[in-house]
Motif scaffolding. Structure first.
Motif, PDB file in Angstrom:
ATOM      1  N   HIS A  99      63.180  34.875 -27.632  1.00  0.00           N
ATOM      2  CA  HIS A  99      63.998  33.949 -28.264  1.00  0.00           C
ATOM      3  C   HIS A  99      65.066  34.895 -29.170  1.00  0.00           C
ATOM      4  N   TYR A 100      66.143  34.683 -29.402  1.00  0.00           N
ATOM      5  CA  TYR A 100      67.204  35.509 -30.044  1.00  0.00           C
ATOM      6  C   TYR A 100      68.107  34.622 -31.112  1.00  0.00           C
ATOM      7  N   ILE A 101      68.204  35.065 -32.383  1.00  0.00           N
ATOM      8  CA  ILE A 101      69.281  34.616 -33.014  1.00  0.00           C
ATOM      9  C   ILE A 101      70.039  35.873 -33.673  1.00  0.00           C
ATOM     10  N   ALA A 102      71.330  35.555 -34.116  1.00  0.00           N
ATOM     11  CA  ALA A 102      72.025  36.671 -34.907  1.00  0.00           C
ATOM     12  C   ALA A 102      73.119  36.171 -35.852  1.00  0.00           C
ATOM     13  N   PRO A 103      72.229  35.859 -37.192  1.00  0.00           N
ATOM     14  CA  PRO A 103      73.010  35.017 -37.902  1.00  0.00           C
ATOM     15  C   PRO A 103      74.008  35.940 -38.701  1.00  0.00           C
ATOM     16  N   GLU A 104      74.917  35.122 -39.199  1.00  0.00           N
ATOM     17  CA  GLU A 104      75.977  35.727 -39.987  1.00  0.00           C
ATOM     18  C   GLU A 104      75.570  36.383 -41.231  1.00  0.00           C
ATOM     19  N   THR A 105      74.731  35.269 -41.983  1.00  0.00           N
ATOM     20  CA  THR A 105      74.399  35.812 -43.260  1.00  0.00           C
ATOM     21  C   THR A 105      73.059  35.682 -43.370  1.00  0.00           C
ATOM     22  N   LEU A 106      72.357  36.204 -44.474  1.00  0.00           N
ATOM     23  CA  LEU A 106      71.143  36.111 -44.773  1.00  0.00           C
ATOM     24  C   LEU A 106      70.430  34.577 -44.893  1.00  0.00           C
ATOM     25  N   GLU A 107      71.226  33.954 -45.402  1.00  0.00           N
ATOM     26  CA  GLU A 107      70.705  32.529 -45.645  1.00  0.00           C
ATOM     27  C   GLU A 107      70.533  31.870 -44.310  1.00  0.00           C
ATOM     28  N   ARG A 108      71.508  31.935 -43.404  1.00  0.00           N
ATOM     29  CA  ARG A 108      71.445  31.158 -42.109  1.00  0.00           C
ATOM     30  C   ARG A 108      70.134  31.615 -41.332  1.00  0.00           C
ATOM     31  N   GLY A 109      69.709  32.769 -41.361  1.00  0.00           N
ATOM     32  CA  GLY A 109      68.670  33.386 -40.657  1.00  0.00           C
ATOM     33  C   GLY A 109      67.332  32.838 -41.397  1.00  0.00           C
ATOM     34  N   LEU A 110      67.252  32.916 -42.784  1.00  0.00           N
ATOM     35  CA  LEU A 110      66.053  32.581 -43.507  1.00  0.00           C
ATOM     36  C   LEU A 110      65.939  30.899 -43.313  1.00  0.00           C
ATOM     37  N   ASP A 111      66.911  29.936 -43.054  1.00  0.00           N
ATOM     38  CA  ASP A 111      66.941  29.080 -43.071  1.00  0.00           C
ATOM     39  C   ASP A 111      66.441  28.458 -41.628  1.00  0.00           C
ATOM     40  N   THR A 112      66.791  29.149 -40.518  1.00  0.00           N
ATOM     41  CA  THR A 112      66.342  29.193 -39.149  1.00  0.00           C
ATOM     42  C   THR A 112      64.802  29.338 -39.128  1.00  0.00           C
ATOM     43  N   ILE A 113      64.296  30.391 -39.717  1.00  0.00           N
ATOM     44  CA  ILE A 113      63.207  30.870 -39.591  1.00  0.00           C
ATOM     45  C   ILE A 113      62.152  29.470 -40.446  1.00  0.00           C
ATOM     46  N   GLU A 114      62.807  29.178 -41.407  1.00  0.00           N
ATOM     47  CA  GLU A 114      62.013  28.025 -42.293  1.00  0.00           C
ATOM     48  C   GLU A 114      61.726  26.958 -41.510  1.00  0.00           C
ATOM     49  N   ARG A 115      62.678  26.529 -40.732  1.00  0.00           N
ATOM     50  CA  ARG A 115      62.746  25.096 -40.243  1.00  0.00           C
ATOM     51  C   ARG A 115      61.832  25.113 -38.913  1.00  0.00           C
ATOM     52  N   ILE A 116      61.746  26.395 -38.341  1.00  0.00           N
ATOM     53  CA  ILE A 116      60.987  26.485 -36.994  1.00  0.00           C
ATOM     54  C   ILE A 116      59.750  26.981 -37.471  1.00  0.00           C
ATOM     55  N   ALA A 117      59.353  27.527 -38.445  1.00  0.00           N
ATOM     56  CA  ALA A 117      57.894  27.960 -38.821  1.00  0.00           C
ATOM     57  C   ALA A 117      57.168  26.515 -39.212  1.00  0.00           C
ATOM     58  N   LYS A 118      57.964  25.439 -39.965  1.00  0.00           N
ATOM     59  CA  LYS A 118      57.467  24.210 -40.357  1.00  0.00           C
ATOM     60  C   LYS A 118      56.708  23.410 -39.129  1.00  0.00           C
ATOM     61  N   GLU A 119      57.437  23.893 -38.138  1.00  0.00           N
ATOM     62  CA  GLU A 119      56.981  22.764 -36.775  1.00  0.00           C
ATOM     63  C   GLU A 119      55.990  23.649 -36.044  1.00  0.00           C
ATOM     64  N   GLY A 120      55.645  24.731 -36.525  1.00  0.00           N
ATOM     65  CA  GLY A 120      54.475  25.465 -35.869  1.00  0.00           C
ATOM     66  C   GLY A 120      54.574  25.617 -34.276  1.00  0.00           C
ATOM     67  N   VAL A 121      55.758  26.205 -33.770  1.00  0.00           N
ATOM     68  CA  VAL A 121      55.914  26.383 -32.482  1.00  0.00           C
ATOM     69  C   VAL A 121      56.236  27.744 -32.298  1.00  0.00           C
ATOM     70  N   LEU A 122      55.872  28.604 -33.470  1.00  0.00           N
ATOM     71  CA  LEU A 122      56.384  30.109 -33.128  1.00  0.00           C
ATOM     72  C   LEU A 122      55.276  30.910 -33.577  1.00  0.00           C
ATOM     73  N   ASP A 123      54.909  31.706 -32.744  1.00  0.00           N
ATOM     74  CA  ASP A 123      53.940  32.852 -33.307  1.00  0.00           C
ATOM     75  C   ASP A 123      54.016  33.862 -34.024  1.00  0.00           C
ATOM     76  N   VAL A 124      55.536  34.820 -33.760  1.00  0.00           N
ATOM     77  CA  VAL A 124      55.806  35.856 -34.158  1.00  0.00           C
ATOM     78  C   VAL A 124      57.440  35.662 -34.607  1.00  0.00           C
ATOM     79  N   VAL A 125      57.949  36.355 -35.651  1.00  0.00           N
ATOM     80  CA  VAL A 125      59.310  36.214 -36.061  1.00  0.00           C
ATOM     81  C   VAL A 125      59.380  37.821 -36.218  1.00  0.00           C
ATOM     82  N   ILE A 126      60.299  38.533 -35.790  1.00  0.00           N
ATOM     83  CA  ILE A 126      60.280  39.934 -36.055  1.00  0.00           C
ATOM     84  C   ILE A 126      62.076  40.088 -36.572  1.00  0.00           C
ATOM     85  N   LEU A 127      62.243  40.367 -37.838  1.00  0.00           N
ATOM     86  CA  LEU A 127      63.568  40.535 -38.436  1.00  0.00           C
ATOM     87  C   LEU A 127      63.985  41.905 -38.490  1.00  0.00           C
TER      88      LEU A 127
END
Length: 357
Positions: A122-150
């Motif tokens: 899975h892949y995202i290319a955020p325009e800004t720092l906040e958009r990427g962090l917000d996406t990671i946070e929302r996914i992390a709260k759902e428990g559907v992801l094992d690893v995030v590589i930034l």
């Protein structure tokens, strides 16, 4: 344990249970219990093996789960290639991986060369720092992801560097390049890291940050460091510094360099597998990153495998006993020399089959 002590433990259990129910009614989570009875991810920082024998042995089982690991290094040391290699290693374990590409440098063919299954990445290319962090946070709260590589923290640009503060959910007007935006990134990370660490630990989600090593200025002069400020330094489970040796130390096969020597040093660790200033040296192969075959050779020569059919017979030679019991004398005792000789003798596959790689 005396009767008064038992009564105190029971009273405390009851009070803590009430606090948990109170928190849950308000929509909050809380982990409560006797330490020995907590879920495993709360009792210990668990390792996740990568499948590379030398690294897994050195690190005490792999990289820590449920928190942040940072790989920090100068330019051209192989940081992005290392990120792809880690994605492939986690995918081989059946884990779900998200690449957050602030560098905007993703190369599908190179990732596939290093073993990445791009259909499952899975892949995202955020325009800004906040958009990427917000996406990671929302996914992390759902428990559907094992690893995030930034990849990489340094390439992420805060919204405050681009836009003035707006109203509601929309940003304001564009900022000029000469407007002051000092310390925006450390401030954002200081806000974000405490928000997500509970969910990382709860679901054993690992965040791996690739960071560029740069010279940072202070009153005492310049020193090597990375973006993120003190917040990242405090919240890291593990901070690893990687460096590349001089090309004279490259591994050469048939007059061509096939790998460069990489050194990994522990700069900080909250993880039982590693301590500060622990060092590992290995070869990073141009076409695959870490090489399980080379690492198995190095570990067998060091006597660190359960079965070691390849041993040093003297300070200048080695001996390999193949699956048929036939002995093969090898000129050389260093892992890189023996690995090269084993390939030339067409005995490497036989050896790897014997040791289970």
């Amino acid at each position: 344990m005396s009767e008064p002590q038992i009564d105190r433990h029971k009273a405390l259990d009851s009070l803590l249970s009430k606090q948990k129910k109170k928190a849950e009614k308000k929509g909050y989570e809380m982990v409560i219990g006797r330490a020995s009875g907590l879920p495993e991810q709360w009792r210990t920082i668990m390792p996740q093996a990568l499948g590379y024998p030398l690294f897994d042995h050195w690190s005490g089982g792999g990289l820590p789960k449920g928190g942040i690991t940072t790989f920090q290094g100068p330019p051209s040391v192989g940081k992005t290639s290392l990120a792809y290699m880690l994605i492939a290693a986690y995918q081989a374990k059946g884990l779900t991986v998200l690449l957050v590409d602030y560098e905007e440098s993703f190369d599908e063919k190179w990732a596939q060369t290093l073993g990445v299954d791009t259909d499952k990445m899975h892949y995202i290319a955020p325009e800004t720092l906040e958009r990427g962090l917000d996406t990671i946070e929302r996914i992390a709260k759902e428990g559907v992801l094992d690893v995030v590589i930034l990849d990489s923290l340094d390439a992420a640009i805060p919204e405050g560097s681009l836009y003035k503060k707006g109203s509601g959910i929309k940003h304001g007007a564009d900022k000029d390049i000469d407007e002051d935006t000092i310390a925006l990134k450390p401030r954002k990370l200081s806000q974000w890291l405490p928000r997500v660490r509970y969910h990382f630990r709860k679901y054993s989600t690992s965040l791996i940050i690739i960071a560029q090593q740069r010279i940072q200025l202070s009153n005492a002069g310049g020193f090597p460091g990375m973006a993120g400020g003190n917040a990242l330094a405090h919240f890291n489970f593990l901070n690893l510094k990687i460096s590349r040796a001089n090309s004279k130390e490259d591994l050469v096969l048939k007059d061509h360099s096939v790998a460069f020597k990489m050194k990994i040093r522990v700069d900080k660790s909250k993880y039982a597998g590693l301590r500060k200033d622990d060092v590992m040296e290995t070869f990073f192969f141009h076409d695959q990153g870490f090489n399980a075959g080379y690492e198995a050779v190095a570990m067998s020569l060091a006597g660190e495998l359960p079965v070691c059919p390849l041993v040093n017979s003297s300070s200048q030679s080695s001996l390999f006993t193949d699956s048929d019991g036939k002995e093969h004398k090898i000129s050389g005792a260093k892992p890189e020399t023996v690995y090269t000789k084993m390939q030339e003798m067409n005995q490497l596959d036989n050896f790897l089959g014997m040791v289970g790689y």
